[in-house]
Write a protein that holds these residues in place. Structure first.
Motif, short mmCIF file in Angstrom:
data_model
loop_
_atom_site.label_atom_id
_atom_site.label_comp_id
_atom_site.label_asym_id
_atom_site.label_seq_id
_atom_site.Cartn_x
_atom_site.Cartn_y
_atom_site.Cartn_z
N ILE A 179 -12.63 24.11 6.04
CA ILE A 179 -14.03 23.95 5.64
C ILE A 179 -14.60 22.70 6.29
O ILE A 179 -14.11 21.59 6.06
CB ILE A 179 -14.16 23.85 4.12
CG1 ILE A 179 -13.63 25.12 3.46
CG2 ILE A 179 -15.60 23.58 3.70
CD1 ILE A 179 -13.64 25.08 1.95
N SER A 180 -15.62 22.90 7.11
CA SER A 180 -16.33 21.76 7.70
C SER A 180 -17.29 21.19 6.67
O SER A 180 -17.97 21.94 5.95
CB SER A 180 -17.08 22.21 8.95
OG SER A 180 -17.93 21.18 9.41
N PHE A 181 -17.37 19.87 6.59
CA PHE A 181 -18.23 19.24 5.62
C PHE A 181 -19.71 19.34 5.98
O PHE A 181 -20.57 18.96 5.18
CB PHE A 181 -17.84 17.77 5.44
CG PHE A 181 -16.50 17.58 4.78
CD1 PHE A 181 -16.06 18.49 3.85
CD2 PHE A 181 -15.69 16.50 5.10
CE1 PHE A 181 -14.82 18.34 3.23
CE2 PHE A 181 -14.46 16.33 4.49
CZ PHE A 181 -14.02 17.25 3.55
N GLU A 182 -20.03 19.83 7.18
CA GLU A 182 -21.43 19.89 7.60
C GLU A 182 -22.27 20.74 6.67
O GLU A 182 -23.43 20.42 6.40
CB GLU A 182 -21.53 20.44 9.03
CG GLU A 182 -20.89 19.57 10.08
CD GLU A 182 -21.03 20.17 11.47
OE1 GLU A 182 -21.83 21.10 11.63
OE2 GLU A 182 -20.35 19.70 12.39
N ASN A 183 -21.71 21.86 6.20
CA ASN A 183 -22.51 22.82 5.44
C ASN A 183 -22.11 22.89 3.97
O ASN A 183 -22.44 23.86 3.29
CB ASN A 183 -22.40 24.21 6.07
CG ASN A 183 -23.04 24.25 7.44
OD1 ASN A 183 -24.09 23.67 7.65
ND2 ASN A 183 -22.38 24.92 8.38
N VAL A 184 -21.39 21.89 3.49
CA VAL A 184 -21.00 21.89 2.08
C VAL A 184 -22.25 21.70 1.22
O VAL A 184 -23.05 20.80 1.42
CB VAL A 184 -19.98 20.77 1.80
CG1 VAL A 184 -19.80 20.58 0.29
CG2 VAL A 184 -18.64 21.10 2.45
N GLN A 185 -22.41 22.58 0.25
CA GLN A 185 -23.57 22.55 -0.64
C GLN A 185 -23.25 21.97 -2.01
O GLN A 185 -24.12 21.40 -2.65
CB GLN A 185 -24.12 23.98 -0.82
CG GLN A 185 -24.62 24.62 0.46
CD GLN A 185 -25.83 23.89 1.02
OE1 GLN A 185 -26.81 23.70 0.32
NE2 GLN A 185 -25.75 23.50 2.27
N ASN A 186 -22.02 22.13 -2.45
CA ASN A 186 -21.70 21.68 -3.80
C ASN A 186 -20.21 21.39 -3.92
O ASN A 186 -19.38 22.08 -3.33
CB ASN A 186 -22.10 22.76 -4.83
CG ASN A 186 -21.99 22.26 -6.26
OD1 ASN A 186 -22.40 21.15 -6.56
ND2 ASN A 186 -21.42 23.08 -7.12
N VAL A 187 -19.88 20.33 -4.67
CA VAL A 187 -18.49 19.98 -4.95
C VAL A 187 -18.40 19.69 -6.44
O VAL A 187 -19.12 18.82 -6.94
CB VAL A 187 -18.03 18.74 -4.15
CG1 VAL A 187 -16.54 18.48 -4.41
CG2 VAL A 187 -18.28 18.92 -2.67
N GLU A 188 -17.56 20.42 -7.14
CA GLU A 188 -17.48 20.22 -8.58
C GLU A 188 -16.03 20.24 -9.05
O GLU A 188 -15.15 20.81 -8.40
CB GLU A 188 -18.27 21.28 -9.32
CG GLU A 188 -17.79 22.70 -9.08
CD GLU A 188 -18.61 23.72 -9.85
OE1 GLU A 188 -18.59 23.66 -11.10
OE2 GLU A 188 -19.30 24.55 -9.21
N VAL A 189 -15.82 19.60 -10.21
CA VAL A 189 -14.50 19.58 -10.85
C VAL A 189 -14.53 20.53 -12.03
O VAL A 189 -15.48 20.51 -12.83
CB VAL A 189 -14.15 18.15 -11.32
CG1 VAL A 189 -12.85 18.17 -12.13
CG2 VAL A 189 -14.00 17.22 -10.12
N ARG A 190 -13.52 21.37 -12.14
CA ARG A 190 -13.40 22.29 -13.26
C ARG A 190 -12.10 22.04 -14.00
O ARG A 190 -11.04 21.91 -13.38
CB ARG A 190 -13.46 23.74 -12.77
CG ARG A 190 -14.82 24.15 -12.21
CD ARG A 190 -14.86 25.63 -11.89
NE ARG A 190 -16.19 26.04 -11.46
CZ ARG A 190 -16.51 27.28 -11.12
NH1 ARG A 190 -15.57 28.22 -11.16
NH2 ARG A 190 -17.74 27.59 -10.74
N GLN A 191 -12.19 21.98 -15.31
CA GLN A 191 -11.01 21.69 -16.12
C GLN A 191 -11.13 22.39 -17.47
O GLN A 191 -12.04 22.10 -18.25
CB GLN A 191 -10.85 20.19 -16.33
CG GLN A 191 -9.59 19.78 -17.07
CD GLN A 191 -9.54 18.28 -17.30
OE1 GLN A 191 -10.46 17.71 -17.88
NE2 GLN A 191 -8.47 17.63 -16.84
N GLY A 192 -10.21 23.29 -17.75
CA GLY A 192 -10.17 23.95 -19.04
C GLY A 192 -9.34 23.15 -20.03
O GLY A 192 -8.70 22.15 -19.67
N PRO A 193 -9.32 23.55 -21.29
CA PRO A 193 -8.56 22.81 -22.32
C PRO A 193 -7.08 22.70 -22.01
O PRO A 193 -6.47 21.65 -22.19
CB PRO A 193 -8.80 23.65 -23.59
CG PRO A 193 -10.06 24.39 -23.33
CD PRO A 193 -10.08 24.68 -21.86
N LEU A 194 -6.48 23.80 -21.53
CA LEU A 194 -5.06 23.76 -21.21
C LEU A 194 -4.79 22.87 -20.00
O LEU A 194 -3.80 22.13 -19.96
CB LEU A 194 -4.55 25.18 -20.96
CG LEU A 194 -3.03 25.34 -20.81
CD1 LEU A 194 -2.32 24.80 -22.05
CD2 LEU A 194 -2.66 26.79 -20.59
#
Length: 251
Positions: free
Chosen positions: A135-150
């Motif tokens: 993945i080239s960073f040129e076209n990155v639109q969103n970066v997120e962290v996901r974490q469930g309870p477990l």
């Protein structure tokens, strides 16, 4: 009993891993990226992710272990001699799937790598077929962290990197595509997910500041201007042409 199964599976796994690496020629080292002097960070899922996968496996396998035991007890009570004869098959039915699953979980864990530079991200997974996504960073639109309870219990989280159609090179099936047509890179089981997300965001901002990508702020889709304004699709085509020219230009 669980500890004994784990110990037996771990012993078997050492031999299986050596055989798999040799037979399928699985790379033991992380992927390489053309960094041109840029810092390269290679990482893999946290050990907590391995424990997380094992926990899910044991929870799913409990019914599969209990039912054979209940069946064997019932047979032993009804026909004691038959219970003795079937003892070994019942034990095999209980423990062999556990060992095979243990080996599969470890193979999945040990063949997963993430490589970061200032300009791109590479994700590698797989044993028989190795899937690599860059993945080239040129076209990155969103970066997120996901974490469930477990996941929170095991102190791990996932980082989801989304691009708007372009900027992804995939070998195999490593790239996912969302319902909106965006490409998604998933870094699973990280114990420093916030740090990795911040590193990616900083690299995206540096790339855009250097004029290598879309200069609109991250997470924001620019509103359409007049009818003569170029669309995102047109801009993506122009960027691909620009990159092709740069690659062909003599160094």
């Amino acid at each position: 009993m669980t500890h004994q199964v784990d110990a037996a599976a771990a012993w078997i796994y050492r031999g299986v891993w050596a055989s798999v690496v040799g037979f399928f020629k699985v790379p033991e080292e992380p992927s390489t990226l053309p960094a041109a002097g840029e810092p390269v960070r290679s990482l893999r899922p946290s050990p907590g992710y391995l424990q997380y996968l094992k926990f899910l496996f044991w929870v799913a396998l409990i019914p599969g272990d209990i039912l054979p035991v209940l069946g064997w007890i019932a047979v032993s009570i009804a026909v004691p001699v038959l219970g003795v004869v079937l003892a070994l098959p019942f034990l095999a039915l209980m423990f062999l799937p556990d060992i095979f699953a243990y080996v599969g979980i470890h193979l999945r864990y040990d063949t997963t790598w993430y490589v970061l530079t200032d300009r791109s991200l590479r994700i590698r997974r797989g044993i028989v077929t190795i899937h690599e996504t860059t993945i080239s960073f040129e076209n990155v639109q969103n970066v997120e962290v996901r974490q469930g309870p477990l996941q929170r219990y095991f102190s791990i989280a996932d980082v989801l990197v989304t691009t708007a159609g372009g900027g992804v090179a995939s070998h195999g099936k490593g790239a996912q595509t969302s319902s909106l047509g965006a490409h998604v890179g998933l870094l699973q089981g990280l114990d420093d997910a916030e740090t990795v997300r911040n590193q990616i965001l900083a690299s995206v901002e540096r790339t855009r500041s250097a004029g290598l990508g879309d200069e609109h702020p991250l997470h924001v889709r620019p509103a359409a201007a007049s009818g003569s304004a170029l669309s995102e699709r047109h801009l993506g085509v122009l960027r691909e042409i620009r990159d092709s020219v740069r690659r062909l230009a003599p160094s």
